[in-house]
Design a protein around this motif. Structure first.
Motif, PDB file in Angstrom:
ATOM      1  N   LEU A 141       0.831  -1.306  -0.011  1.00 50.26           N
ATOM      2  CA  LEU A 141       0.153  -0.170   0.067  1.00 50.26           C
ATOM      3  C   LEU A 141       0.856   1.173   0.070  1.00 50.26           C
ATOM      4  O   LEU A 141       1.679   1.553   1.095  1.00 50.26           O
ATOM      5  CB  LEU A 141      -0.847  -0.060   1.113  1.00 50.26           C
ATOM      6  CG  LEU A 141      -1.705   1.383   1.486  1.00 50.26           C
ATOM      7  CD1 LEU A 141      -2.769   1.668   0.487  1.00 50.26           C
ATOM      8  CD2 LEU A 141      -2.310   1.468   3.023  1.00 50.26           C
ATOM      9  N   ALA A 143       1.501   5.097   0.872  1.00 50.26           N
ATOM     10  CA  ALA A 143       0.731   5.845   1.650  1.00 50.26           C
ATOM     11  C   ALA A 143       1.760   6.880   2.055  1.00 50.26           C
ATOM     12  O   ALA A 143       3.012   6.938   2.189  1.00 50.26           O
ATOM     13  CB  ALA A 143       0.226   5.088   2.909  1.00 50.26           C
ATOM     14  N   ALA A 171      -3.840   6.510   2.517  1.00 50.15           N
ATOM     15  CA  ALA A 171      -3.739   5.571   1.624  1.00 50.15           C
ATOM     16  C   ALA A 171      -3.851   6.172   0.298  1.00 50.15           C
ATOM     17  O   ALA A 171      -4.607   6.986  -0.072  1.00 50.15           O
ATOM     18  CB  ALA A 171      -4.761   4.418   1.850  1.00 50.15           C
ATOM     19  N   GLN A 175      -2.616  -0.105  -5.401  1.00 50.72           N
ATOM     20  CA  GLN A 175      -2.501  -1.042  -4.278  1.00 50.72           C
ATOM     21  C   GLN A 175      -1.847  -2.340  -4.841  1.00 50.72           C
ATOM     22  O   GLN A 175      -2.691  -2.944  -5.717  1.00 50.72           O
ATOM     23  CB  GLN A 175      -3.615  -1.077  -3.197  1.00 50.72           C
ATOM     24  CG  GLN A 175      -3.953   0.269  -2.651  1.00 50.72           C
ATOM     25  CD  GLN A 175      -5.090   0.296  -1.752  1.00 50.72           C
ATOM     26  OE1 GLN A 175      -5.500  -0.531  -1.474  1.00 50.72           O
ATOM     27  NE2 GLN A 175      -5.598   1.405  -1.243  1.00 50.72           N
TER      28      GLN A 175
END
Length: 406
Positions: A141, A143, A171, A175
């Protein structure tokens, strides 16, 4: 729904699902859904597609679109529309992702990226970081640490408390996940009627798939409001940019052997010998094929037409050129010009230059004034000077979609 072909989804590539089925009501509907609005002279989704389709590690790309947007998508994506698989998305982002993943299931690679179409400023470095962090049972992820002070509101609209921002991240997408585990998680959530996940990392968390945080990018903003579209357009319109013009070079040489003609640039020329080669040994067209392939990073002539393959014995080399032209055009490229220099002591090229130009114009589908064919001797030096063979050098310039930032 049609599945991605095995050729598209090579195991060493990473698949991508791009979510583009939303209506984007918060961005305003005057100019259509936000993913199709114009920024910097192109559609938002066109920039997003370019970021993935030009990345060397990306294989199959699936785009989940709204049922009413097929024509809109094709117009916005241009030549790239034929390089992706478009599927009809669902009524929610979560459902659109699930349908996109299902389109990959028959020949899926081991890893998949899931990205919002409304994040057109994703860059290659962010894609690389995300891919590198995906494991057999681990997602990734991108972020950014939360920088603002966070306040929790009471029912009366007052500050209830200050929330610690320690360990909090905002976020982003793409992904990344191992393909089968994230597909299984989406399918399980669907069958259980759980439709309240806001992103795929949340589904992974629910399904006990560990997700590693990698550094996001401040530039990788999601376009949500009308002002976001306006600011993105201003950002792109004001940035100095240059056309994406790529130059490819090619070189080839073939030796003489007994025969009665040589084939140069698609034209048979009477001669007391011929050129030795697995096809018709047309050095001009072989060099040109390599030059065209170079403009889109597609390898060389041997990659596509191995000399060990008997089907190319005696084949006309225009087949190779036309294949390279097809690959260039599939990537949205427009051939600006082609320049070929033939290096030989004999035969004389001049009397055949017009016929060669005509043949190349048909192969490349460009006008004759964009084609240059020159010939020179090697001043009796080397293998060419000793009339042992002929060499050729070719250069091609191709204009591809989009601009290159300064």
């Amino acid at each position: 729904m049609r599945d991605v072909s095995e050729k598209q989804a090579a195991d060493d590539k990473v698949a991508v699902v791009i979510v583009a089925a939303g209506r984007g009501a918060r961005a305003g509907q005057a100019n259509g859904p936000k993913q199709y609005q114009q920024i910097g002279g192109g559609a938002v989704i066109a920039r997003t597609l370019d970021a993935f389709l030009t990345h060397p590690k990306i294989g199959a790309v699936v785009v989940a679109i709204h049922a009413e947007d097929d024509a809109l998508f094709r117009r916005a994506a241009g030549a790239n529309a034929d390089r992706v698989v478009a599927v009809i998305g669902g009524t929610s982002r979560q459902e659109s992702v699930r349908l996109g993943l299902l389109a990959l299931r028959s020949h899926a690679p081991s890893r998949v990226l899931i990205h919002d179409a409304a994040r057109p400023f994703v860059d290659a470095e962010l894609i690389d970081r995300t891919i590198a962090a995906i494991g057999e049972r681990q997602g990734a992820l991108p972020a950014l640490p939360v920088a603002d002070t966070l306040k929790r509101e009471t029912a009366e609209g007052m500050i209830g408390e200050t929330v610690s921002r320690a360990g909090l991240h905002a976020a982003q997408t793409p992904q990344g996940f191992p393909f089968w585990p994230i597909l299984a998680a989406h399918e399980k959530a669907h069958h259980l009627g759980k439709a309240d996940f806001t992103d795929d990392a949340a589904i992974a968390e629910w399904a006990h798939i560990p997700v590693k945080i990698v550094p996001g990018s401040p530039d990788n903003v999601k376009l949500t409001w009308a002002r976001d579209i306006a600011m993105a357009d201003q950002r792109l319109s004001s940035a100095p940019r240059f056309p994406d013009i790529r130059t490819g070079n090619g070189y080839d040489v073939h030796a003489f052997e007994p025969g009665d003609h040589v084939t140069l640039c698609g034209v048979a020329i009477p001669h007391d010998r011929k050129l030795s080669g697995h096809s018709d040994a047309d050095v001009g067209l072989h060099a040109l094929t390599d030059a065209l392939l170079a403009t889109c990073g597609a390898g060389d002539i041997g990659t596509h037409f191995p000399p060990s393959d008997p089907q190319w014995k005696g084949a006309a080399s225009r087949i190779f050129v036309e294949h390279a032209v097809k690959l260039v055009r599939a990537r949205g490229g427009r051939i600006a010009n082609a320049d070929i220099t033939l290096i030989c002591e004999a035969p004389r090229v001049g009397p055949h230059r017009e016929a060669m130009t005509e043949a190349l114009s048909a192969m490349l589908r460009i006008s004759r004034d964009r084609i240059s064919i020159k010939a020179t001797t090697n001043e009796k030096l080397g293998f060419v000077g000793r009339e042992e063979g002929i060499a050729a050098i070719a250069t091609a310039n191709v204009v591809f979609p989009g601009d290159v930032p300064e």
